[in-house]
Motif scaffolding. Structure first.
Motif, PDB file in Angstrom:
ATOM      1  N   TRP A 216       0.856  -1.176   0.000  1.00 56.66           N
ATOM      2  CA  TRP A 216       0.000   0.000   0.000  1.00 56.66           C
ATOM      3  C   TRP A 216       0.898   1.234   0.000  1.00 56.66           C
ATOM      4  O   TRP A 216       1.939   1.256   0.657  1.00 56.66           O
ATOM      5  CB  TRP A 216      -0.911  -0.005   1.227  1.00 56.66           C
ATOM      6  N   SER A 217       0.454   2.296  -0.674  1.00 59.31           N
ATOM      7  CA  SER A 217       1.300   3.479  -0.844  1.00 59.31           C
ATOM      8  C   SER A 217       1.570   4.228   0.457  1.00 59.31           C
ATOM      9  O   SER A 217       2.491   5.041   0.519  1.00 59.31           O
ATOM     10  CB  SER A 217       0.702   4.423  -1.899  1.00 59.31           C
ATOM     11  N   ASP A 218       0.814   3.957   1.520  1.00 61.70           N
ATOM     12  CA  ASP A 218       1.042   4.625   2.808  1.00 61.70           C
ATOM     13  C   ASP A 218       2.120   3.960   3.648  1.00 61.70           C
ATOM     14  O   ASP A 218       2.693   4.583   4.540  1.00 61.70           O
ATOM     15  CB  ASP A 218      -0.262   4.646   3.616  1.00 61.70           C
ATOM     16  N   ASP A 219       2.419   2.693   3.364  1.00 65.28           N
ATOM     17  CA  ASP A 219       3.309   1.919   4.236  1.00 65.28           C
ATOM     18  C   ASP A 219       4.693   2.544   4.376  1.00 65.28           C
ATOM     19  O   ASP A 219       5.292   2.496   5.446  1.00 65.28           O
ATOM     20  CB  ASP A 219       3.429   0.477   3.741  1.00 65.28           C
ATOM     21  N   LYS A 220       5.204   3.133   3.299  1.00 67.46           N
ATOM     22  CA  LYS A 220       6.552   3.716   3.347  1.00 67.46           C
ATOM     23  C   LYS A 220       6.640   4.887   4.320  1.00 67.46           C
ATOM     24  O   LYS A 220       7.720   5.249   4.767  1.00 67.46           O
ATOM     25  CB  LYS A 220       6.999   4.140   1.955  1.00 67.46           C
ATOM     26  N   TYR A 221       5.485   5.475   4.686  1.00 66.40           N
ATOM     27  CA  TYR A 221       5.480   6.598   5.620  1.00 66.40           C
ATOM     28  C   TYR A 221       5.522   6.150   7.077  1.00 66.40           C
ATOM     29  O   TYR A 221       6.218   6.734   7.891  1.00 66.40           O
ATOM     30  CB  TYR A 221       4.247   7.486   5.392  1.00 66.40           C
ATOM     31  N   TRP A 222       4.732   5.105   7.423  1.00 66.95           N
ATOM     32  CA  TRP A 222       4.662   4.710   8.828  1.00 66.95           C
ATOM     33  C   TRP A 222       5.535   3.508   9.190  1.00 66.95           C
ATOM     34  O   TRP A 222       5.891   3.347  10.357  1.00 66.95           O
ATOM     35  CB  TRP A 222       3.214   4.463   9.266  1.00 66.95           C
ATOM     36  N   MET A 223       5.900   2.689   8.223  1.00 73.95           N
ATOM     37  CA  MET A 223       6.697   1.490   8.528  1.00 73.95           C
ATOM     38  C   MET A 223       8.049   1.821   9.179  1.00 73.95           C
ATOM     39  O   MET A 223       8.457   1.118  10.114  1.00 73.95           O
ATOM     40  CB  MET A 223       6.889   0.634   7.277  1.00 73.95           C
TER      41      MET A 223
END
Length: 149
Positions: A115-122
């Protein structure tokens, strides 16, 4: 309408266990394990149930590290996803009808197939930082706006 969801990622040393979604919502993406919370079920119980159903492993201790609200432009639905980390589990991860588990080194996480959001919170997840946020997606599931702290 807000739906309560769970997501659990196993982290062992310098590796994380992700699953390739084989059907339904998010098909083709690598993701943590989780899903809907059933009526009368606690978020923690749902997390453990989903992990067992999707990867065949049992976790004893899980820690909630984040809560993120996900929504889509031009849609009213909001998914409140409670994100958990587990480091201790029993059983060997095995493929289910829904997910194909695989270990990834933390410096080789396949963000381009997630998912495109994962790189922000992972990265916060990997550093054991607690986080809260919200993400808004376009119709192609690309992040168009977010807040994370």
């Amino acid at each position: 309408m807000k739906k309560i969801m769970t997501l659990c990622i196993i982290q062992k040393d310098n590796k994380v266990l992700l699953g390739l979604k084989k059907r339904g919502f998010g098909m083709g993406n690598w993701n943590g394990f989780g899903g809907k919370v059933n009526d009368g079920e606690s978020i923690e119980s749902a997390t453990k149930r989903e992990l067992f159903e999707e990867a065949g492993i049992t976790v004893n201790n899980i820690e909630r590290v984040g809560v993120i609200d996900f929504s889509w432009k031009d849609k009213e639905d909001i998914l409140e996803v409670n994100i958990f980390k587990a480091v201790d589990f029993t059983g060997l991860p095995k493929e289910s009808e829904e997910m194909k588990p695989q270990w990834f080194l933390v410096n080789n996480i396949p963000y381009e197939k997630m998912w495109s959001d994962d790189k922000y919170w992972m990265p916060m997840f990997l550093e054991n930082k607690k986080f809260k946020g919200n993400f808004i997606f376009d119709e192609k599931n690309n992040v168009i706006n977010y807040q994370l702290h």
